[in-house]
Write an enzyme that holds these catalytic residues in place. Structure first.
Site, PDB file in Angstrom:
ATOM      1  N   SER A  47      91.317  76.495 -12.055  1.00 19.15           N
ATOM      2  CA  SER A  47      91.472  75.314 -11.443  1.00 19.15           C
ATOM      3  C   SER A  47      89.838  74.966 -11.172  1.00 19.15           C
ATOM      4  CB  SER A  47      92.217  75.271 -10.072  1.00 19.15           C
ATOM      5  OG  SER A  47      91.622  76.112  -9.160  1.00 19.15           O
ATOM      6  N   HIS A  48      89.067  75.707 -11.110  1.00 21.56           N
ATOM      7  CA  HIS A  48      87.721  75.474 -10.898  1.00 21.56           C
ATOM      8  C   HIS A  48      86.455  75.879 -11.899  1.00 21.56           C
ATOM      9  CE1 HIS A  48      89.477  74.357  -7.338  1.00 21.56           C
ATOM     10  NE2 HIS A  48      88.555  73.537  -6.925  1.00 21.56           N
ATOM     11  N   HIS A 120      81.470  67.047  -4.081  1.00 20.57           N
ATOM     12  CA  HIS A 120      81.802  68.434  -4.020  1.00 20.57           C
ATOM     13  C   HIS A 120      83.032  68.716  -4.950  1.00 20.57           C
ATOM     14  CE1 HIS A 120      82.266  72.437  -2.483  1.00 20.57           C
ATOM     15  NE2 HIS A 120      81.107  72.234  -1.718  1.00 20.57           N
ATOM     16  N   GLY A 187      93.758  71.480  -7.840  1.00 16.76           N
ATOM     17  CA  GLY A 187      93.310  71.672  -9.296  1.00 16.76           C
ATOM     18  C   GLY A 187      94.368  72.590  -9.962  1.00 16.76           C
ATOM     19  N   ASP A 188      94.983  73.336  -9.197  1.00 17.15           N
ATOM     20  CA  ASP A 188      96.277  74.104  -9.887  1.00 17.15           C
ATOM     21  C   ASP A 188      97.358  73.131 -10.087  1.00 17.15           C
ATOM     22  OD1 ASP A 188      96.118  76.946 -10.507  1.00 17.15           O
ATOM     23  OD2 ASP A 188      95.352  77.070  -8.424  1.00 17.15           O
ATOM     24  N   HIS A 229     101.903  75.982  10.475  1.00 17.38           N
ATOM     25  CA  HIS A 229     101.084  75.287  11.473  1.00 17.38           C
ATOM     26  C   HIS A 229      99.721  76.095  11.603  1.00 17.38           C
ATOM     27  CE1 HIS A 229     103.096  78.938  13.461  1.00 17.38           C
ATOM     28  NE2 HIS A 229     102.169  79.129  14.159  1.00 17.38           N
ATOM     29  N   LYS A 230      99.565  77.252  11.004  1.00 17.61           N
ATOM     30  CA  LYS A 230      98.244  77.888  10.927  1.00 17.61           C
ATOM     31  C   LYS A 230      97.288  77.531   9.980  1.00 17.61           C
ATOM     32  CE  LYS A 230     100.630  82.139  12.476  1.00 17.61           C
ATOM     33  NZ  LYS A 230     101.233  83.545  12.369  1.00 17.61           N
ATOM     34  N   LEU A 305      92.040  94.432  -1.862  1.00 18.16           N
ATOM     35  CA  LEU A 305      91.114  93.419  -1.481  1.00 18.16           C
ATOM     36  C   LEU A 305      91.163  92.131  -2.091  1.00 18.16           C
ATOM     37  CD1 LEU A 305      88.220  95.796  -0.889  1.00 18.16           C
ATOM     38  CD2 LEU A 305      90.101  95.465   0.880  1.00 18.16           C
ATOM     39  N   ARG A 309      90.793  90.891  -8.067  1.00 17.22           N
ATOM     40  CA  ARG A 309      91.302  90.371  -9.382  1.00 17.22           C
ATOM     41  C   ARG A 309      90.183  89.709 -10.013  1.00 17.22           C
ATOM     42  NH1 ARG A 309      92.027  85.826 -11.285  1.00 17.22           N
ATOM     43  NH2 ARG A 309      91.442  84.881  -9.484  1.00 17.22           N
ATOM     44  N   ARG A 310      89.411  88.897  -9.450  1.00 18.61           N
ATOM     45  CA  ARG A 310      88.319  87.999  -9.914  1.00 18.61           C
ATOM     46  C   ARG A 310      87.033  88.847 -10.419  1.00 18.61           C
ATOM     47  NH1 ARG A 310      84.469  85.517  -7.695  1.00 18.61           N
ATOM     48  NH2 ARG A 310      84.981  86.194  -5.444  1.00 18.61           N
TER      49      ARG A 310
HETATM   50  P1  NDP Z   1      94.133  81.620  -4.500  1.00 21.10           P
HETATM   51  O1  NDP Z   1      95.359  81.430  -3.526  1.00 21.10           O
HETATM   52  O2  NDP Z   1      94.194  81.679  -5.850  1.00 21.10           O
HETATM   53  O3  NDP Z   1      93.472  82.834  -3.802  1.00 21.10           O
HETATM   54  C1  NDP Z   1      92.834  82.775  -2.572  1.00 21.10           C
HETATM   55  C2  NDP Z   1      92.249  84.013  -2.172  1.00 21.10           C
HETATM   56  O4  NDP Z   1      93.199  85.167  -1.880  1.00 21.10           O
HETATM   57  C3  NDP Z   1      91.398  84.652  -3.328  1.00 21.10           C
HETATM   58  O5  NDP Z   1      90.174  85.477  -2.644  1.00 21.10           O
HETATM   59  C4  NDP Z   1      92.179  85.944  -3.954  1.00 21.10           C
HETATM   60  O6  NDP Z   1      91.582  86.748  -4.452  1.00 21.10           O
HETATM   61  C5  NDP Z   1      92.790  86.420  -2.701  1.00 21.10           C
HETATM   62  N1  NDP Z   1      94.082  87.118  -2.873  1.00 21.10           N
HETATM   63  C6  NDP Z   1      95.271  86.459  -3.672  1.00 21.10           C
HETATM   64  N2  NDP Z   1      96.270  87.237  -3.848  1.00 21.10           N
HETATM   65  C7  NDP Z   1      95.934  88.237  -3.055  1.00 21.10           C
HETATM   66  C8  NDP Z   1      96.550  89.609  -2.797  1.00 21.10           C
HETATM   67  N3  NDP Z   1      97.827  89.791  -3.258  1.00 21.10           N
HETATM   68  N4  NDP Z   1      96.072  90.675  -2.040  1.00 21.10           N
HETATM   69  C9  NDP Z   1      94.736  90.214  -1.662  1.00 21.10           C
HETATM   70  N5  NDP Z   1      94.180  88.886  -1.868  1.00 21.10           N
HETATM   71  C10 NDP Z   1      94.459  88.057  -2.560  1.00 21.10           C
HETATM   72  O7  NDP Z   1      93.208  80.266  -4.115  1.00 21.10           O
HETATM   73  P2  NDP Z   1      93.322  78.912  -3.954  1.00 21.10           P
HETATM   74  O8  NDP Z   1      94.214  78.183  -4.638  1.00 21.10           O
HETATM   75  O9  NDP Z   1      93.442  78.621  -2.257  1.00 21.10           O
HETATM   76  O10 NDP Z   1      91.795  78.287  -4.032  1.00 21.10           O
HETATM   77  C11 NDP Z   1      91.353  78.615  -5.217  1.00 21.10           C
HETATM   78  C12 NDP Z   1      89.756  77.860  -5.382  1.00 21.10           C
HETATM   79  O11 NDP Z   1      89.633  76.545  -5.153  1.00 21.10           O
HETATM   80  C13 NDP Z   1      88.940  78.428  -4.174  1.00 21.10           C
HETATM   81  O12 NDP Z   1      87.883  79.456  -4.877  1.00 21.10           O
HETATM   82  C14 NDP Z   1      88.443  77.605  -3.540  1.00 21.10           C
HETATM   83  O13 NDP Z   1      87.050  77.488  -3.106  1.00 21.10           O
HETATM   84  C15 NDP Z   1      88.683  76.192  -4.492  1.00 21.10           C
HETATM   85  N6  NDP Z   1      88.706  75.026  -3.578  1.00 21.10           N
HETATM   86  C16 NDP Z   1      87.812  74.022  -3.537  1.00 21.10           C
HETATM   87  C17 NDP Z   1      87.743  73.033  -2.958  1.00 21.10           C
HETATM   88  C18 NDP Z   1      86.670  72.009  -2.849  1.00 21.10           C
HETATM   89  O14 NDP Z   1      86.857  70.893  -2.273  1.00 21.10           O
HETATM   90  N7  NDP Z   1      85.572  72.221  -3.220  1.00 21.10           N
HETATM   91  C19 NDP Z   1      89.033  72.718  -2.597  1.00 21.10           C
HETATM   92  C20 NDP Z   1      89.975  73.463  -2.512  1.00 21.10           C
HETATM   93  C21 NDP Z   1      90.064  74.571  -3.192  1.00 21.10           C
HETATM   94  P3  NDP Z   1      91.726  86.986  -6.281  1.00 21.10           P
HETATM   95  O15 NDP Z   1      91.001  85.630  -6.602  1.00 21.10           O
HETATM   96  O16 NDP Z   1      90.788  88.340  -6.456  1.00 21.10           O
HETATM   97  O17 NDP Z   1      92.993  86.850  -6.668  1.00 21.10           O
HETATM   98  O1  PYC Z   2      91.256  72.150  -6.036  1.00 23.33           O
HETATM   99  O2  PYC Z   2      91.761  71.018  -4.115  1.00 23.33           O
HETATM  100  C1  PYC Z   2      90.860  71.199  -5.365  1.00 23.33           C
HETATM  101  C2  PYC Z   2      89.824  70.577  -5.177  1.00 23.33           C
HETATM  102  C3  PYC Z   2      89.350  69.502  -4.331  1.00 23.33           C
HETATM  103  C4  PYC Z   2      87.969  69.336  -4.370  1.00 23.33           C
HETATM  104  C5  PYC Z   2      87.680  70.222  -5.598  1.00 23.33           C
HETATM  105  N1  PYC Z   2      88.752  70.935  -5.690  1.00 23.33           N
END
Ligand code: NDP
Ligand code: PYC
Length: 337
Positions: A47-48, A120, A187-188, A229-230, A305, A309-310
């Site tokens: 997504s990024h 951003h 993005g996802d 709510h969290k 942790l 995966r990343r």
């Molecule tokens: P995910 O739900 O894919 O992952 C969230 C975090 O949880 C990651 O650190 C991931 O590690 C970890 N994780 C996932 N599964 C497990 C597990 N089973 N056990 C332990 N840890 C786990 O991310 P989001 O979809 O919430 O966000 C994706 C990206 O989008 C982020 O990098 C975020 O910064 C970006 N984003 C940016 C925005 C902006 O405005 N700039 C807005 C919203 C999101 P791992 O990656 O190793 O799986």
């Molecule tokens: O994927 O939610 C998102 C997002 C918003 C701004 C940048 N990424």
């Protein structure tokens, strides 16, 4: 899904650079953005990764972004480094402020980097990882656009508001998490819509406030927070800390500022750095040992942790390159026609 094409990381970077500079982005902004997009693609944060080139170019074409903006630094208090991005992208502003943030955290124990007036789009883990690489603990957060309903509501109020944290570890990758406070990054959902794939229940509501598995309906309706709510309370906290507190736009204000242009959200970002050496003094080793005990208690029972995966994807991509959909590459090539 369209055919997958293998690219090495230099090719990913060059493609992003080319698409951005051909659309008028200044070279230093384009480099900072291409660096982060390549990191996203490398770590399989789809997504990024390269997908964001489309959004950045759309934003450039909206005329809202200043592609040549020069970030400027001010110091409202000894512990606060403030960088005004002057309506450019956030990443050059981050690069400008990082050395000062590190310097002040080492001096004072805790310091804040405030980025204001920035467009951003990026994942936050590259930034907290850069703070951890200096031996500091990092925390980062930012609003986006008001796409996410509060728990119990059905209209967008919050952004997808990511929260990222990194803890440095001796001789190994840091402990890092980085997640949207929505159930999933927007993005996802956009990628699901591009591929006509359904989304799980719990990600979004349609325009009538009903739970939906249709990605487009969720994009037109409202996204949901993670953890009910969290997540809703954490999203509100990020609006306050990285919006109201730093004197920049909330997600609702950013969406209103966009006025339908479809550009990247424009607002601020807040980063904090903590120096363990200042907090722990002579007890540094003991503090590190106790942190490692915590991580071992997680992994010893088979749990993983965050970011594991990343980090595995990073090693694989550095070795074997990355796989990118032909349809996405075609869309990026079209931006350069
Ligand atoms: P995910 O739900 O894919 O992952 C969230 C975090 O949880 C990651 O650190 C991931 O590690 C970890 N994780 C996932 N599964 C497990 C597990 N089973 N056990 C332990 N840890 C786990 O991310 P989001 O979809 O919430 O966000 C994706 C990206 O989008 C982020 O990098 C975020 O910064 C970006 N984003 C940016 C925005 C902006 O405005 N700039 C807005 C919203 C999101 P791992 O990656 O190793 O799986
Ligand atoms: O994927 O939610 C998102 C997002 C918003 C701004 C940048 N990424």
């Amino acid at each position: 899904m369209s055919e997958l094409i293998n690219l090495d990381l230099d090719q990913v970077h060059a493609l992003a650079m080319r698409a951005l500079t051909r659309n008028g982005m200044g070279a230093d902004h384009a480099r900072a953005i291409a660096d982060t997009i390549t990191q996203g693609q490398r770590d399989e944060c789809h997504s990024h990764g390269l997908y964001r080139v489309l959004v950045c170019v759309q934003s450039l074409r909206s005329g809202k972004v200043d592609p040549l903006a020069r970030p400027t630094v001010s110091r409202p208090a000894p512990s606060i480094v403030s960088v005004d991005a002057h309506r450019g992208y956030s990443l050059l502003a981050f690069q400008t402020g990082l050395p000062l943030l590190v310097e002040q955290a080492r001096e004072l124990g805790v310091a804040a980097l405030v980025i204001r007036n920035c467009f951003h789009f990026s994942a936050l883990w590259p930034e907290v990882e850069a703070i951890a690489a200096e031996g500091l603990v990092g925390l980062a957060m930012t609003p986006s656009h008001a796409w996410v309903a509060p728990e119990g509501g059905s209209k967008g109020v919050f952004g997808t508001n990511p929260l990222a944290f990194a803890w440095p570890r001796e001789g190994r990758e840091p402990f890092v998490f980085d997640f949207a406070t929505s159930a999933i990054a927007r993005g996802d959902i956009e990628l699901h819509a591009r591929q006509d794939k359904p989304i799980p229940l719990g990600w979004g509501l349609d325009a009538n406030g009903r739970p939906t598995t249709n990605a487009r309906a969720a994009l037109e309706g409202a996204m949901q927070t993670f953890g009910g709510h969290k997540g809703s309370a954490l999203a509100a906290m990020i609006e306050l800390l990285a919006g109201a507190l730093i004197g920049d736009m909330t997600s609702a204000e950013s969406l209103a500022f966009d006025a339908g242009a479809g550009a990247t959200p424009c607002h601020g970002e807040l980063l904090l750095a903590f120096d363990p050496a200042r907090f722990l003094g002579n007890a540094m080793e003991e503090g590190q040992r106790r942190a490692e005990q915590l991580f071992a208690a997680i992994t010893d029972q088979g749990a993983r942790l965050p970011s594991q995966r990343r980090f595995a994807a990073r090693k694989r991509s550095e070795r074997e390159g990355v796989w990118v959909e032909q349809a996405l590459l075609d869309d990026i090539e079209r931006l350069m026609a």
